[in-house]
Design an enzyme around this catalytic site. Structure first.
Site, mmCIF file in Angstrom:
data_model
loop_
_atom_site.group_PDB
_atom_site.id
_atom_site.type_symbol
_atom_site.label_atom_id
_atom_site.label_comp_id
_atom_site.label_asym_id
_atom_site.label_seq_id
_atom_site.Cartn_x
_atom_site.Cartn_y
_atom_site.Cartn_z
ATOM 1 N N ARG A 79 0.851 -1.190 0.000
ATOM 2 C CA ARG A 79 0.000 0.000 0.000
ATOM 3 C C ARG A 79 0.890 1.244 0.000
ATOM 4 O O ARG A 79 1.959 1.248 0.619
ATOM 5 C CB ARG A 79 -0.929 0.005 1.209
ATOM 6 N N HIS A 114 -12.319 -2.105 -2.431
ATOM 7 C CA HIS A 114 -13.383 -1.132 -2.683
ATOM 8 C C HIS A 114 -13.865 -1.232 -4.128
ATOM 9 O O HIS A 114 -15.072 -1.258 -4.387
ATOM 10 C CB HIS A 114 -12.886 0.286 -2.395
ATOM 11 N N ARG A 161 -9.257 6.113 -3.618
ATOM 12 C CA ARG A 161 -8.324 5.187 -2.979
ATOM 13 C C ARG A 161 -6.872 5.602 -3.243
ATOM 14 O O ARG A 161 -6.010 5.455 -2.386
ATOM 15 C CB ARG A 161 -8.560 3.766 -3.486
ATOM 16 N N HIS A 167 -4.207 2.741 -2.119
ATOM 17 C CA HIS A 167 -3.921 1.856 -3.250
ATOM 18 C C HIS A 167 -3.118 2.584 -4.316
ATOM 19 O O HIS A 167 -3.197 3.812 -4.452
ATOM 20 C CB HIS A 167 -5.215 1.337 -3.884
#
Length: 278
Positions: A79, A114, A161, A167
């Site tokens: 991440r 997501h 995100r 992400h």
């Protein structure tokens, strides 16, 4: 790959610094795209409008979230909020980026949950609205509005995100494509009328299947808790580390929802209401 990850950090930096006035928008979009919102909001609303669509939303959410868990175990994926520190990128080219309370998820990053889970679960809603619009509208442009809204929302979720450092863009893209494909494949095949034992066995299969995969990978020497350690290490505030983003939190939700759906559909109250509908 390092250059692609660096480009992802640059994109996050641009979103945070070039469009700071959109911060609250991105925070709301990532909340609306959270898989938990599918269980709490989208499923009840869809079920109220259409029993078939509602069950499809919940069923696809369960299966897709389980698949996303397995994919993350197999694909790993850093991440951004921890990669900038672990890779040395931040020391070489300090990026003007910062974290948010929604940034510090503890699971691996690839693919984006997501995008994948929400993209799949909203597919039956999009197709149901599209069919309704198609029967009432003669304009081709009006007919494509549901599809455009679906794509626009998922694109916004993906950008949110990246903005939050949750992400990288390639993880978002993987989630979007996988989610749309799974939604397309699963929507026509959602089980509607099954015995209670089917839901109980499905719940058990989700638990045992994920546990078997976990322990197989663990036996092979893979450390599946590596992402939890990195998230705890590099999150700016300890209270931002989301324990409910740990792998077995979503597994508990999925297996519980599958069993709960079966119990609800076979309850006397539901049977009485279904008789009234007929």
């Amino acid at each position: 790959m390092e250059s692609a990850l660096g480009a992802g950090i640059a994109m996050a930096e641009a979103l945070q610094n070039q469009l700071p006035w959109l911060e609250n928008v991105w925070l709301w979009v990532t909340f609306l795209g959270d898989p938990k919102s599918l269980f709490l909001f989208y499923f009840p609303a869809a079920y109220y409008a259409s029993r078939r669509v509602g069950i499809a939303v919940l069923w696809i959410s369960i299966i897709t979230e389980w698949l996303n868990l397995v994919f993350k175990w197999l694909l790993f994926g850093d991440r951004p909020f921890w990669w900038v520190h672990e890779s040395g990128y931040y020391s070489q080219a300090p990026a003007q980026v910062h974290q948010f309370p929604s940034s510090c998820e503890t699971g691996p990053g690839s693919p984006s949950g997501h995008c994948m889970i929400t993209g799949a679960a909203l597919w039956p809603i999009m197709t149901a609205i599209s069919s309704q619009v198609a029967t009432r509208a003669h304009s081709r442009w009006v007919r494509v509005i549901p599809s455009l809204a679906y794509c626009t929302f998922l694109l916004a979720v993906g950008l949110s995100r990246v903005f939050l450092l949750a992400h990288f863009p390639h993880q978002v893209l993987a989630g979007l494509i996988t989610g749309a494909v799974l939604g397309w494949l699963m929507a026509p095949r959602v089980p509607m009328e099954r015995e209670l034992s089917f839901y109980g066995l499905t719940s058990l299969a989700l638990l045992l299947g994920a546990s078997l995969i976990y322990w197989t990978l663990f036996t092979l020497g893979l450390d599946l808790s590596w992402s939890i350690s990195l998230a705890s290490k590099w999150c700016e505030r300890p209270e931002w580390v989301h324990m409910d983003s740990r792998p077995f939190a979503s597994l508990s939700r999925d297996s519980g929802a599958a069993l709960g759906l079966g119990i609800a559909l076979h309850s006397p109250c539901y049977a009485q209401q279904a008789h009234i509908w007929r």
